[in-house]
Design a protein around this motif. Structure first.
Motif, short mmCIF file in Angstrom:
data_model
loop_
_atom_site.label_atom_id
_atom_site.label_comp_id
_atom_site.label_asym_id
_atom_site.label_seq_id
_atom_site.Cartn_x
_atom_site.Cartn_y
_atom_site.Cartn_z
N VAL A 18 -0.23 10.94 -14.94
CA VAL A 18 0.48 11.86 -14.04
C VAL A 18 0.43 11.31 -12.61
O VAL A 18 -0.64 10.91 -12.14
CB VAL A 18 -0.14 13.28 -14.09
CG1 VAL A 18 0.50 14.19 -13.06
CG2 VAL A 18 0.00 13.85 -15.49
N ARG A 19 1.56 11.29 -11.95
CA ARG A 19 1.64 10.75 -10.60
C ARG A 19 1.39 11.88 -9.60
O ARG A 19 1.95 12.97 -9.71
CB ARG A 19 3.02 10.13 -10.35
CG ARG A 19 3.32 9.00 -11.33
CD ARG A 19 4.72 8.44 -11.14
NE ARG A 19 4.81 7.61 -9.95
CZ ARG A 19 4.47 6.33 -9.92
NH1 ARG A 19 4.01 5.73 -11.01
NH2 ARG A 19 4.59 5.62 -8.82
N PHE A 20 0.53 11.60 -8.61
CA PHE A 20 0.16 12.57 -7.59
C PHE A 20 0.76 12.13 -6.25
O PHE A 20 0.12 11.42 -5.47
CB PHE A 20 -1.36 12.68 -7.48
CG PHE A 20 -2.02 13.34 -8.66
CD1 PHE A 20 -2.44 14.65 -8.59
CD2 PHE A 20 -2.22 12.63 -9.85
CE1 PHE A 20 -3.05 15.25 -9.68
CE2 PHE A 20 -2.82 13.22 -10.93
CZ PHE A 20 -3.24 14.54 -10.85
N ARG A 73 0.83 -1.19 0.00
CA ARG A 73 0.00 0.00 0.00
C ARG A 73 0.87 1.25 0.00
O ARG A 73 0.58 2.22 -0.69
CB ARG A 73 -0.93 -0.03 1.21
CG ARG A 73 -1.86 1.18 1.28
CD ARG A 73 -2.91 1.02 2.35
NE ARG A 73 -2.35 0.78 3.66
CZ ARG A 73 -3.07 0.47 4.72
NH1 ARG A 73 -4.37 0.32 4.60
NH2 ARG A 73 -2.50 0.28 5.88
N SER A 74 1.95 1.26 0.79
CA SER A 74 2.78 2.44 0.89
C SER A 74 3.54 2.70 -0.40
O SER A 74 3.93 3.83 -0.68
CB SER A 74 3.77 2.29 2.05
OG SER A 74 4.67 1.24 1.81
N GLU A 75 3.77 1.66 -1.21
CA GLU A 75 4.52 1.82 -2.45
C GLU A 75 3.64 2.34 -3.58
O GLU A 75 4.14 2.86 -4.57
CB GLU A 75 5.13 0.48 -2.86
CG GLU A 75 6.28 0.04 -1.96
CD GLU A 75 6.72 -1.38 -2.25
OE1 GLU A 75 6.16 -1.99 -3.20
OE2 GLU A 75 7.60 -1.88 -1.55
N ARG A 76 2.33 2.19 -3.49
CA ARG A 76 1.44 2.65 -4.55
C ARG A 76 1.38 4.16 -4.57
O ARG A 76 1.47 4.82 -3.53
CB ARG A 76 0.04 2.07 -4.38
CG ARG A 76 -0.05 0.58 -4.63
CD ARG A 76 -1.49 0.13 -4.76
NE ARG A 76 -2.09 0.57 -6.02
CZ ARG A 76 -2.05 -0.15 -7.13
NH1 ARG A 76 -1.44 -1.32 -7.16
NH2 ARG A 76 -2.62 0.29 -8.23
N THR A 77 1.21 4.71 -5.76
CA THR A 77 1.08 6.15 -5.95
C THR A 77 -0.17 6.40 -6.78
O THR A 77 -0.45 5.65 -7.72
CB THR A 77 2.30 6.73 -6.67
OG1 THR A 77 3.48 6.46 -5.92
CG2 THR A 77 2.16 8.24 -6.86
N LEU A 78 -0.91 7.45 -6.46
CA LEU A 78 -2.07 7.80 -7.26
C LEU A 78 -1.61 8.24 -8.64
O LEU A 78 -0.76 9.12 -8.77
CB LEU A 78 -2.85 8.92 -6.58
CG LEU A 78 -4.07 9.45 -7.36
CD1 LEU A 78 -5.12 8.36 -7.51
CD2 LEU A 78 -4.65 10.68 -6.68
N SER A 134 -0.79 18.59 -18.33
CA SER A 134 0.13 17.45 -18.33
C SER A 134 -0.62 16.16 -18.62
O SER A 134 -0.15 15.30 -19.39
CB SER A 134 0.85 17.34 -16.98
OG SER A 134 1.67 18.46 -16.76
N MET A 135 -1.80 16.01 -18.02
CA MET A 135 -2.59 14.81 -18.25
C MET A 135 -3.03 14.73 -19.71
O MET A 135 -2.93 13.66 -20.34
CB MET A 135 -3.81 14.81 -17.33
CG MET A 135 -3.48 14.68 -15.85
SD MET A 135 -4.88 15.04 -14.75
CE MET A 135 -5.95 13.66 -15.13
N GLN A 136 -3.50 15.83 -20.25
CA GLN A 136 -3.97 15.84 -21.64
C GLN A 136 -2.82 15.54 -22.60
O GLN A 136 -3.02 14.82 -23.59
CB GLN A 136 -4.61 17.19 -21.96
CG GLN A 136 -5.91 17.41 -21.22
CD GLN A 136 -6.55 18.76 -21.50
OE1 GLN A 136 -7.75 18.95 -21.28
NE2 GLN A 136 -5.77 19.73 -21.96
N ARG A 170 -10.56 15.18 -4.19
CA ARG A 170 -9.10 15.31 -4.19
C ARG A 170 -8.53 14.23 -5.09
O ARG A 170 -9.07 13.13 -5.13
CB ARG A 170 -8.55 15.15 -2.76
CG ARG A 170 -8.81 16.34 -1.85
CD ARG A 170 -7.96 16.26 -0.60
NE ARG A 170 -6.53 16.25 -0.93
CZ ARG A 170 -5.57 16.27 -0.01
NH1 ARG A 170 -5.88 16.30 1.28
NH2 ARG A 170 -4.29 16.26 -0.36
N PRO A 171 -7.45 14.57 -5.81
CA PRO A 171 -6.76 15.87 -5.88
C PRO A 171 -7.49 16.82 -6.82
O PRO A 171 -8.40 16.40 -7.55
CB PRO A 171 -5.40 15.48 -6.44
CG PRO A 171 -5.71 14.32 -7.34
CD PRO A 171 -6.78 13.54 -6.63
#
Length: 233
Positions: A90-92, A80-85, A178-180, A169-170
């Motif tokens: 784009v990483r949040f 769980r701690s290694e996962r990123t949104l 950046s996402m587009q 959120r976010p």
């Protein structure tokens, strides 16, 4: 019916709709832990109470340590701690990550579903099943690139896609460009993104994305496919 159809029946364009939703990784872990160990929800926090309140001893079969090891695919502990949104490639950092077999990018997944649906080529689950180990922690932008190539091989190309992300959120606006850019480069056509808040109507357990896509026919490629008999899915 296949994606190519019969001569003279090919539309110049087709529209598809896509949807994806993923729960937050910590909520998924809590719910799975609750089901496995019998812990109860804390009515004051709407979160599951600790195992200490359920009188589970270290010797019990449902002791916390044992249950954590028995719950398949739950985002607990180090995982769980290694996962990123990740949203739209784009990483949040610092935001609550989503649970999922791949990187759980609901934006990319919704666009993938919309593109595949528009071309009549199935859906994301058909091409990237969550039962296949090869897609574990997969980069959804790379999956989107594969889908764009798959559409091209079957005589379709993306005209444009639009995706709405529903979350409190976010905030999406600061990262929209950046996402587009990431999505458009991967999809082979313009992809736009907008964010909407829940306005207090719920959806606090995860993030939802809806997308629509317009694809255009490559008649030369479609004719080749029909002549070669390659139109069947």
């Amino acid at each position: 019916m296949n994606a190519v159809g019969q001569a003279g029946e090919w539309p110049e364009m087709r529209v598809g709709y896509g949807y994806d939703a993923h729960p937050f990784a910590d909520d998924r872990a809590d719910c799975e832990m609750s089901a496995a160990c019998g812990c109860v929800a804390d009515p004051n926090t709407d979160r599951h109470a600790s195992h200490a309140t359920t009188d589970v001893s270290d010797d019990d079969e449902c002791a916390l340590g044992q249950c954590e090891g028995d719950i398949a695919n739950s985002a607990t502990g180090a995982e769980r701690s290694e996962r990123t949104l990740v949203l739209g490639g784009v990483r949040f950092a610092g935001e609550r990550p989503l649970a999922g077999h791949s990187d759980a990018d609901v934006v990319a997944h919704a666009v993938i579903d919309a593109m595949l649906g528009a071309a009549g080529l199935g859906d994301i689950g058909t091409h990237f099943p969550d039962s296949a180990e090869r897609w574990r922690d997969a980069d959804s932008i790379e999956m989107l690139q594969q889908v764009a190539a798959h559409l091209g091989a079957h005589g379709w190309r993306l005209a444009n896609a639009d995706c709405t992300v529903i979350c409190d959120r976010p905030k999406i606006a600061p990262y929209r460009e950046s996402m587009q850019r990431r999505l458009s480069d991967a999809a082979g056509g313009p992809v736009t993104v907008c964010g909407k808040r829940t306005e207090g109507l719920g959806n606090s357990e995860g993030i939802v994305a809806h997308a629509v896509a317009l694809v255009l026919a490559d008649r030369e490629q479609l004719s080749k496919l029909q002549r070669s008999g390659g139109g069947e899915q």
